[in-house]
Design a protein around this motif. Structure first.
Motif, PDB file in Angstrom:
ATOM      1  N   TYR A 224      -0.491 -10.710   0.305  1.00 42.97           N
ATOM      2  CA  TYR A 224      -0.887 -12.115   0.203  1.00 42.97           C
ATOM      3  C   TYR A 224       0.136 -12.823  -0.665  1.00 42.97           C
ATOM      4  O   TYR A 224       1.012 -12.185  -1.245  1.00 42.97           O
ATOM      5  CB  TYR A 224      -2.299 -12.265  -0.366  1.00 42.97           C
ATOM      6  N   TYR A 225       0.037 -14.134  -0.711  1.00 43.34           N
ATOM      7  CA  TYR A 225       0.950 -14.918  -1.544  1.00 43.34           C
ATOM      8  C   TYR A 225       0.188 -15.505  -2.726  1.00 43.34           C
ATOM      9  O   TYR A 225      -0.928 -15.988  -2.575  1.00 43.34           O
ATOM     10  CB  TYR A 225       1.591 -16.055  -0.740  1.00 43.34           C
ATOM     11  N   LYS A 226       0.822 -15.419  -3.891  1.00 45.46           N
ATOM     12  CA  LYS A 226       0.249 -16.019  -5.095  1.00 45.46           C
ATOM     13  C   LYS A 226       1.394 -16.688  -5.848  1.00 45.46           C
ATOM     14  O   LYS A 226       2.390 -16.023  -6.153  1.00 45.46           O
ATOM     15  CB  LYS A 226      -0.416 -14.958  -5.975  1.00 45.46           C
TER      16      LYS A 226
ATOM     17  N   SER B 139       5.523  -4.938  -6.745  1.00 46.06           N
ATOM     18  CA  SER B 139       4.427  -5.871  -6.520  1.00 46.06           C
ATOM     19  C   SER B 139       3.086  -5.151  -6.546  1.00 46.06           C
ATOM     20  O   SER B 139       2.128  -5.605  -7.164  1.00 46.06           O
ATOM     21  CB  SER B 139       4.627  -6.570  -5.178  1.00 46.06           C
TER      22      SER B 139
ATOM     23  N   GLY C 154       3.637 -18.522  -4.797  1.00 43.37           N
ATOM     24  CA  GLY C 154       4.877 -18.402  -4.044  1.00 43.37           C
ATOM     25  C   GLY C 154       5.448 -16.997  -3.973  1.00 43.37           C
ATOM     26  O   GLY C 154       6.493 -16.787  -3.362  1.00 43.37           O
ATOM     27  N   ASN C 155       4.769 -16.035  -4.582  1.00 44.82           N
ATOM     28  CA  ASN C 155       5.248 -14.646  -4.575  1.00 44.82           C
ATOM     29  C   ASN C 155       4.454 -13.816  -3.573  1.00 44.82           C
ATOM     30  O   ASN C 155       3.241 -13.955  -3.450  1.00 44.82           O
ATOM     31  CB  ASN C 155       5.118 -14.013  -5.970  1.00 44.82           C
ATOM     32  N   ASP C 156       5.161 -12.934  -2.891  1.00 46.44           N
ATOM     33  CA  ASP C 156       4.573 -11.995  -1.946  1.00 46.44           C
ATOM     34  C   ASP C 156       3.987 -10.840  -2.766  1.00 46.44           C
ATOM     35  O   ASP C 156       4.712 -10.138  -3.466  1.00 46.44           O
ATOM     36  CB  ASP C 156       5.688 -11.509  -1.017  1.00 46.44           C
TER      37      ASP C 156
END
Length: 186
Positions: free
Chosen positions: A58-60, A169, A62-64
């Motif tokens: 998911y994106y948070k 991540s 702007g980060n994957d």
């Protein structure tokens, strides 16, 4: 390992249930980095990785963000969407060339009424995934990044093939921190 041999290690199902399952399983290959299910879509398929690897992301800000890895014989499903029938803010992506078995969830759930052994098998599979999710959350809460990395190393022997950005991540750390941890182990 054959899918039904794998199922037998969890809960054996009848020959009739196997035959019914064969009718709803579709094999599909995905290229490296190919999106299997888009963010914002509804999950209607239960996937089992036959070869390769995949991730839920998911994106948070702007980060994957990598939430989950799936390797050979692992199930990969966006459960919050599968069971609520609502779109989700998560997606599924192949990490490398990946072969998956897709099981249409509506067809599977209809089979439960005729084959209670299938219902039990998938209940056990989903329960196991739930326990793994709780363990992952507890790991993020109570363990250091190094401990989480060592746990990940123990869970699969193909971790070296996964790009560092996914691993960092997943661990909730930067790639620089991951590099420090890895160099400290060698």
């Amino acid at each position: 390992m054959n899918l039904f041999d794998f199922f037998d290690t969890i809960y054996p199902i009848s020959p009739e249930a196997k035959k019914a399952m064969e009718q709803i399983i579709r094999e599909k290959s995905y290229a490296k980095n190919e999106i299997v299910q888009e963010i914002g879509s509804r999950c209607r398929t239960v996937y089992i990785v036959k070869s390769g690897s995949a991730t839920i992301f998911y994106y948070k800000d702007g980060n994957d963000i990598t939430e989950h890895f799936a390797f050979e014989n692992d199930i990969i499903v966006r459960a919050e969407s599968l069971f609520t029938r609502k779109p989700t803010s998560k997606g599924i992506q192949a990490i490398d060339e990946t072969l998956m078995l897709g099981i249409d969830s509506e067809s599977l759930f209809l089979l439960y009424d005729r084959h209670h052994d299938l219902e039990r098998l998938f209940r056990l599979i989903f329960e196991n995934e739930y326990v793994n999710t709780v363990k992952r959350l507890e790991s993020l809460q109570f363990k250091s990044a190094k401990e989480r990395y060592l746990e990940l190393l123990e869970s699969t022997d193909i971790i070296q093939k996964i790009p560092l950005k996914y691993i960092a991540s997943y661990l909730g750390i930067t790639q620089v921190s991951l590099s420090r941890i890895r160099s400290g182990l060698g």
